[in-house]
Design a protein around this motif. Structure first.
Motif, short mmCIF file in Angstrom:
data_model
loop_
_atom_site.label_atom_id
_atom_site.label_comp_id
_atom_site.label_asym_id
_atom_site.label_seq_id
_atom_site.Cartn_x
_atom_site.Cartn_y
_atom_site.Cartn_z
N GLY A 1 0.76 -1.24 0.00
CA GLY A 1 0.00 0.00 0.00
C GLY A 1 0.79 1.28 0.00
O GLY A 1 0.25 2.34 0.32
N GLY A 2 2.08 1.25 -0.37
CA GLY A 2 2.86 2.48 -0.49
C GLY A 2 3.69 2.81 0.73
O GLY A 2 3.61 2.17 1.77
N ASP A 3 4.55 3.83 0.56
CA ASP A 3 5.51 4.25 1.58
C ASP A 3 6.40 3.07 2.01
O ASP A 3 6.57 2.79 3.20
CB ASP A 3 4.80 4.84 2.80
CG ASP A 3 4.35 6.27 2.59
OD1 ASP A 3 4.43 6.76 1.44
OD2 ASP A 3 3.91 6.91 3.56
N LEU A 4 6.98 2.42 1.03
CA LEU A 4 7.78 1.23 1.31
C LEU A 4 9.20 1.59 1.75
O LEU A 4 9.83 0.83 2.49
CB LEU A 4 7.83 0.32 0.09
CG LEU A 4 6.47 -0.16 -0.44
CD1 LEU A 4 6.67 -1.18 -1.56
CD2 LEU A 4 5.63 -0.76 0.68
N SER B 1 1.53 3.58 -5.15
CA SER B 1 2.46 4.54 -4.58
C SER B 1 1.88 5.15 -3.31
O SER B 1 0.66 5.24 -3.13
CB SER B 1 2.75 5.65 -5.59
OG SER B 1 1.53 6.29 -5.96
N GLY B 2 2.79 5.56 -2.42
CA GLY B 2 2.42 6.34 -1.25
C GLY B 2 3.01 7.74 -1.37
O GLY B 2 3.73 8.04 -2.33
N THR C 1 -2.97 6.27 -7.55
CA THR C 1 -1.74 6.90 -7.10
C THR C 1 -2.05 7.78 -5.89
O THR C 1 -3.21 8.12 -5.62
CB THR C 1 -1.13 7.76 -8.21
OG1 THR C 1 -2.10 8.74 -8.62
CG2 THR C 1 -0.74 6.92 -9.40
N ASP C 2 -1.01 8.15 -5.15
CA ASP C 2 -1.21 9.02 -4.00
C ASP C 2 -1.44 10.46 -4.47
O ASP C 2 -0.94 10.86 -5.53
CB ASP C 2 0.04 8.98 -3.11
CG ASP C 2 -0.16 9.76 -1.82
OD1 ASP C 2 -0.77 9.21 -0.88
OD2 ASP C 2 0.28 10.93 -1.77
N HIS D 1 -3.46 4.62 -1.02
CA HIS D 1 -2.59 4.80 0.16
C HIS D 1 -3.30 5.48 1.32
O HIS D 1 -3.16 5.07 2.47
CB HIS D 1 -1.35 5.59 -0.24
CG HIS D 1 -0.37 5.79 0.89
ND1 HIS D 1 0.25 4.74 1.52
CD2 HIS D 1 0.06 6.92 1.51
CE1 HIS D 1 1.06 5.20 2.48
NE2 HIS D 1 0.94 6.52 2.50
N GLN D 2 -4.08 6.52 1.04
CA GLN D 2 -4.71 7.30 2.09
C GLN D 2 -6.20 6.97 2.22
O GLN D 2 -6.91 6.92 1.21
CB GLN D 2 -4.54 8.80 1.83
CG GLN D 2 -3.09 9.23 1.72
CD GLN D 2 -2.93 10.74 1.73
OE1 GLN D 2 -3.67 11.47 2.39
NE2 GLN D 2 -1.94 11.22 0.98
#
Length: 370
Positions: free
Chosen positions: A183-186, A214-215, A259-260, A290-291
């Motif tokens: 879910g992103g922010d990897l 993407s996050g 996308t974020d 992501h959010q």
């Protein structure tokens, strides 16, 4: 960086006045408190330099750990000093001697700050697999029992290396999911500096595949396409406002990804219309965004379940309450408009490798029919 240094210096100075000067400690104790706070300020700046890539994370990961851990201690010292200040105001109004209370209070504040941070280091060490069941009448009979592992917010790189990623991958594989959703922010930082920390993701095993969105931190790095391209080289299907169909035995459902919102700075703003184009309103659609607040943008589009992260569950109490000012939920399950949303607290931690009352998790979602 200069602005950050000045702000941190001013707040550290306020801490010194509250914990050392106001209680009227002897000069030796004041020097000791001032020295610890001063060294902490230096460690904080060094930690931020590693986070930002000015110092090579491969060489200075220990310094990032020290500085960012101190950030958690510093945060709780600041909270405690504020409480102590309120107590001081109340006692001054009653015209009582403040010195004994402030001395005891400053010691209590220091002990609590260190204790909470030490507890948080242990709590953040390794995410646990949390099992959740989600029922939907739109789920095809042949897909009943599908297990989806949701992995968000690893934030590896400056502090945690490939060893942490590998332990997370091993925990996921041991749970035997059918589908893995990232879910992103990897990772945090530049691909050339910390990209290797994600290499173990290539070892993920799921018969329906591994998909990702993407996050915000992929865009904050300034290298979003480099990161997403790296994910693809690791065998991950990246959903850039797009969708894929996954299935078995003739049954299938759609997995769409947005996308974020930070992607707008790079010409990659979230586009629900494109991401959900061609999806069957009568079928089951799983959306990855992501959010959690991105559910507000897909109202009335037939999304049966949205999977999100981003919030960290607040990570450091009481940030949980501040997150609600920016997001409609912090963790767990909720319905946002007409969209059921499951938000993970995340597997890693941003900044301090510390979590207080917000343990990391890897949700394993079993999809069923009512």
């Amino acid at each position: 960086m200069i602005v950050v240094a000045v702000v941190l210096a001013a707040l550290t100075g306020a801490l010194f006045r509250g914990l050392a000067v106001a209680p009227r400690w002897p000069s030796g104790v004041r020097w000791l408190i001032g020295g610890v706070l001063g060294l902490g300020w230096v460690a904080l700046l060094a930690g931020f330099a590693v986070q930002g890539g000015e110092l090579d994370p491969k060489r200075f990961r220990w310094l990032a750990w020290l500085g960012m851990t101190w950030l958690a201690v510093w945060w709780y010292l600041l909270l405690g000093a504020c409480v102590l200040g309120l107590v001081s105001l109340a006692l001054r109004w009653r015209r009582r001697d403040l010195r004994p209370v402030l001395r005891v209070g400053s010691v209590v504040v220091a002990v609590v700050a260190l204790g909470a941070s030490a507890y948080g280091l242990g709590e953040a060490a390794m995410p646990a697999v949390s099992r959740v069941t989600v029922a939907s009448a739109d789920l095809p009979v042949g897909m009943e029992g599908t297990k989806v592992a949701l992995v968000t917010d690893l934030h590896v790189g400056p502090i945690r290396d490939a060893g942490f990623t590998r332990r997370v991958v091993q925990a996921i594989n041991a749970a035997e999911p059918d589908l893995v959703v990232l879910g992103g922010d990897l990772a945090d930082g530049r691909v050339d500096q910390v990209g290797g920390a994600l290499a173990p993701l290539a070892e993920l095993r799921a018969p329906l595949g591994v998909v990702a969105v993407s996050g915000n931190h992929e865009y904050l790095s300034g290298q979003p396409e480099q990161w997403l391209s790296l994910w693809e080289r690791l065998g991950i299907t990246v959903l850039r406002n797009s969708s894929v169909v996954v299935g078995r035995g003739g049954a299938a459902f759609t997995v769409a990804g947005l996308t974020d919102p930070q992607g707008g700075r790079f010409g990659a703003a979230p586009d629900p219309g494109t991401a959900l184009a061609g999806t069957d309103p009568a079928g089951f659609t799983l959306l990855v965004a992501h959010q959690p607040r991105q559910a507000l943008d897909v109202q009335g589009r037939g999304v049966d379940l949205q999977l999100s992260g981003h919030t960290h569950g607040g990570q450091l109490w009481p940030f949980t309450y501040l997150v609600r000012l920016q997001q409609p939920m912090t963790a767990g399950r909720a319905t946002i408009g007409d969209v059921p949303v499951l938000t993970s607290r995340g597997a890693g931690a941003w900044g301090p490798p510390v979590r207080v009352l917000a343990p990391p998790e890897i949700p394993l979602i079993t999809l069923t029919r009512p």
